[in-house]
Design an enzyme around this catalytic site. Structure first.
Site, short mmCIF file in Angstrom:
data_model
loop_
_atom_site.label_atom_id
_atom_site.label_comp_id
_atom_site.label_asym_id
_atom_site.label_seq_id
_atom_site.Cartn_x
_atom_site.Cartn_y
_atom_site.Cartn_z
N ASP A 1 59.96 9.09 -13.43
CA ASP A 1 59.56 7.86 -14.10
C ASP A 1 59.69 8.11 -15.59
O ASP A 1 58.88 8.83 -16.19
CB ASP A 1 58.13 7.46 -13.72
CG ASP A 1 58.10 6.59 -12.46
OD1 ASP A 1 59.15 6.49 -11.79
OD2 ASP A 1 57.04 6.02 -12.16
N GLU B 1 56.38 11.65 -13.89
CA GLU B 1 56.37 10.66 -14.98
C GLU B 1 55.92 11.30 -16.30
O GLU B 1 54.91 12.00 -16.35
CB GLU B 1 55.43 9.51 -14.61
CG GLU B 1 55.27 8.48 -15.72
CD GLU B 1 54.64 7.19 -15.25
OE1 GLU B 1 54.93 6.75 -14.12
OE2 GLU B 1 53.85 6.61 -16.00
N ASP C 1 59.64 3.34 -15.94
CA ASP C 1 58.28 2.84 -15.68
C ASP C 1 57.65 2.62 -17.05
O ASP C 1 56.78 3.36 -17.49
CB ASP C 1 57.51 3.88 -14.85
CG ASP C 1 56.21 3.30 -14.31
OD1 ASP C 1 55.89 2.16 -14.68
OD2 ASP C 1 55.52 3.99 -13.54
N HIS D 1 56.71 -2.52 -6.17
CA HIS D 1 55.54 -2.47 -5.27
C HIS D 1 55.59 -3.74 -4.42
O HIS D 1 56.03 -4.79 -4.90
CB HIS D 1 54.21 -2.53 -6.02
CG HIS D 1 53.95 -1.44 -7.01
ND1 HIS D 1 54.45 -1.47 -8.28
CD2 HIS D 1 53.19 -0.32 -6.92
CE1 HIS D 1 54.02 -0.39 -8.93
NE2 HIS D 1 53.26 0.32 -8.14
N ASP E 1 54.23 -6.69 -6.26
CA ASP E 1 54.93 -7.23 -7.43
C ASP E 1 55.92 -8.29 -7.00
O ASP E 1 56.10 -9.29 -7.66
CB ASP E 1 55.85 -6.22 -8.16
CG ASP E 1 55.29 -4.86 -8.37
OD1 ASP E 1 54.09 -4.78 -8.61
OD2 ASP E 1 56.08 -3.89 -8.30
N GLU F 1 53.69 10.90 -6.76
CA GLU F 1 53.74 10.80 -8.23
C GLU F 1 52.43 11.30 -8.81
O GLU F 1 51.40 10.62 -8.73
CB GLU F 1 54.00 9.35 -8.63
CG GLU F 1 54.15 9.15 -10.13
CD GLU F 1 54.50 7.71 -10.50
OE1 GLU F 1 55.33 7.09 -9.80
OE2 GLU F 1 53.95 7.21 -11.47
N HIS G 1 52.35 10.70 -17.52
CA HIS G 1 51.36 11.36 -16.67
C HIS G 1 51.29 12.85 -16.98
O HIS G 1 50.23 13.46 -16.94
CB HIS G 1 51.70 11.18 -15.19
CG HIS G 1 51.69 9.75 -14.76
ND1 HIS G 1 51.93 9.37 -13.47
CD2 HIS G 1 51.47 8.60 -15.45
CE1 HIS G 1 51.87 8.05 -13.37
NE2 HIS G 1 51.59 7.57 -14.57
N ASP H 1 52.79 3.88 -21.28
CA ASP H 1 54.04 3.47 -20.64
C ASP H 1 55.06 2.92 -21.63
O ASP H 1 55.63 1.85 -21.41
CB ASP H 1 53.77 2.41 -19.56
CG ASP H 1 53.24 3.01 -18.27
OD1 ASP H 1 53.26 4.24 -18.12
OD2 ASP H 1 52.81 2.22 -17.41
C1 XLS Z 1 51.03 4.16 -12.89
C2 XLS Z 1 52.17 4.61 -12.12
C3 XLS Z 1 52.81 3.54 -11.25
C4 XLS Z 1 53.70 4.17 -10.23
C5 XLS Z 1 54.04 3.30 -9.08
O1 XLS Z 1 50.57 4.80 -13.83
O2 XLS Z 1 53.10 5.16 -13.00
O3 XLS Z 1 53.48 2.61 -12.03
O4 XLS Z 1 54.89 4.60 -10.79
O5 XLS Z 1 52.91 2.95 -8.36
NI NI Z 2 55.07 5.64 -12.52
NI NI Z 3 52.24 5.64 -15.01
#
Ligand code: XLS
Ligand code: NI
Ligand code: NI
Length: 435
Positions: free
Chosen positions: A295, A267, A338, A100, A103, A231, A270, A308
């Site tokens: 992810d 992801e 991620d 990001h 970051d 995402e 998610h 995560d």
């Molecule tokens: C958060 C998301 C984030 C995205 C990037 O839950 O996974 O890390 O991958 O903004």
């Molecule tokens: Ni992510």
């Molecule tokens: Ni995430």
């Protein structure tokens, strides 16, 4: 100068090795279905977790040891982190990374100063990419951490905040292009709502679409060749997020005339927050021709939030890789970890154990998925399950030319019996033969 003096370059030593700082399964040049593992897996490290995650949780502050970081918001500190990160990439043999804007570079007092800091750090990223051959998988903008984004960015009730978000995205797309990124991710961190009592949902969705249209326009105007990926995530931190799952995203993109400009970044954690399996989400995306990137992490079955965690589940990894192999492999995308260490795993060495584990897990998933495909029994079973559709009437229905009257004529002549066994247990046993 080394920031990880005790860590060697991680080598493949094979399944019998007991060296915790070695790969047991990830052998980058080994051919699977005629292609090197590294090209199948396209591993990426997440800058935010590796370099910036202090490992705090809702009940306590950070624990991560980062001896290289002086804790300031200076550009020099940010540039130093870049060098630490690339040493990490070199030692783990991870070929790609994701970041990001906030970051890699600090958010300073004004947008103009933040832009300038980002340019300076991007220069260091570029130098390090050239020195090491590492590549950018995707970039993104952080539109959720700063207090101004507490009610979203593209769906904020405030026009000023919306504009600020747009300015960050414009810059982040340009930096991603400059660094040769394969894609750009939109994760709508707070694009949703906390309560409908204060929310005009229709207006917010319209704004989100307008925002994305402007991003597409910018992308085209600068000639950025990478992909745009959304995402999905159903909630957290918001109560409800508009990009709640793959199907909702595809519908949103379709409804707002954006479908040709976007793919999805799926992801694992998610997917489970959305009440789906990862395989479900991947299949929805892949069936629509929209699976861009992944992810790769996992959730916790007992804790209800986006934990995560690093992927260590071989069964899950093989399911992921089956979908990826079936779609013919990644193009611009890859497997981005991620994932963050647990708060208890606070040493720099833990960063290596975490990523080595994730890479070995996916290497095994890849090998098992390829073996299942080579064996062919599961595919054959699924094909046979639908064999009645190969009849003339089946073909007519599938091409959209049949009528209910024809179905009635068929049903009168061929009373419907009980379908053959779905064979779930038989198939699950087959999968386990390969693990
Ligand atoms: C958060 C998301 C984030 C995205 C990037 O839950 O996974 O890390 O991958 O903004
Ligand atoms: Ni992510
Ligand atoms: Ni995430």
């Amino acid at each position: 100068m080394s920031y990880f003096p005790d860590i060697p370059v991680i080598q493949y030593e094979g399944a019998k090795s007991r060296n915790p700082l070695a790969f047991k399964h990830y052998n980058p040049e080994e051919l699977i279905e005629g292609r090197p593992m590294r090209d199948h897996l396209r591993f990426a490290a997440a800058y935010w977790h590796v370099m910036r995650n202090p490992l705090a949780d809702p009940f306590g502050g950070g624990t991560a040891q980062m001896p290289w970081d002086d804790g300031t918001d200076s550009v020099e500190n940010a540039q130093k982190r870049v060098r630490v990160f690339f040493e990490f990439l070199e030692k783990t043999g991870i070929d790609f990374y994701c970041f990001h804007d906030r970051d890699v570079a600090p958010e300073l007092a004004t947008l103009a100063e933040s832009h300038k800091a980002l340019d300076a750090v991007a220069g260091t990223l570029k130098e390090e990419q050239q020195r090491t051959g590492k590549k950018l998988l995707w970039g993104t903008a952080c539109l959720f951490a700063h207090p101004r984004f507490n009610q979203g960015a593209a769906t904020s009730p405030s026009l000023d905040v919306f504009a600020h978000g747009g300015a960050q995205v414009k810059k982040a797309i340009s930096i991603t292009q400059e660094l040769g990124g394969g894609g750009y991710v939109f994760w709508g961190g707070r694009e949703g709502y906390s309560t409908l009592w204060n929310t005009d949902m229709k207006r917010e969705m319209d704004h989100l679409a307008a925002f994305l249209h402007m991003a597409v326009e910018w992308k085209k105007s600068i000639g950025f060749q990478g992909k745009f990926w959304i995402e999905p995530k159903p909630r957290e931190p918001s109560t409800h997020q508009y990009d709640s799952d793959a199907a909702a995203c595809l519908n949103f993109l379709q409804a707002y005339g954006l479908i040709n400009e976007f793919e999805l970044n799926i992801e694992t954690n998610h997917a489970t927050l959305a009440g789906h399996t990862m395989r479900h989400e991947l299949t929805v995306a892949a069936d629509a021709g929209k699976l861009g990137s992944i992810d790769a992490n996992r959730g916790d079955e007992l804790i209800g939030w986006d934990t995560d965690q690093f992927p260590t589940n071989i069964y899950l990894a093989l399911e992921v890789m089956l979908v990826v192999l079936k779609m013919g492999g990644f193009r611009e995308g890859g497997l981005n970890f991620d994932a963050k260490r647990r708060r208890e795993s606070h040493t720099p060495a833990d960063l290596f154990h975490a990523h080595i584990g994730g890479m070995d897990t996916f290497a095994r998933g890849l090998k098992i998925a390829a073996a299942i495909r080579a064996d062919g029994r599961i595919e054959e079973f699924v094909k046979n399950r639908y064999s009645s559709w190969n009849s003339p009437l089946g073909q007519k229905i599938e091409s959209g030319k049949a009528t209910l009257a024809e179905l009635e004529a068929h049903a009168l002549a061929h009373p419907a019996g009980i379908p053959a066994s779905g064979g779930q247990e038989y198939l699950e046993n087959l999968v386990n033969e390969f693990i």
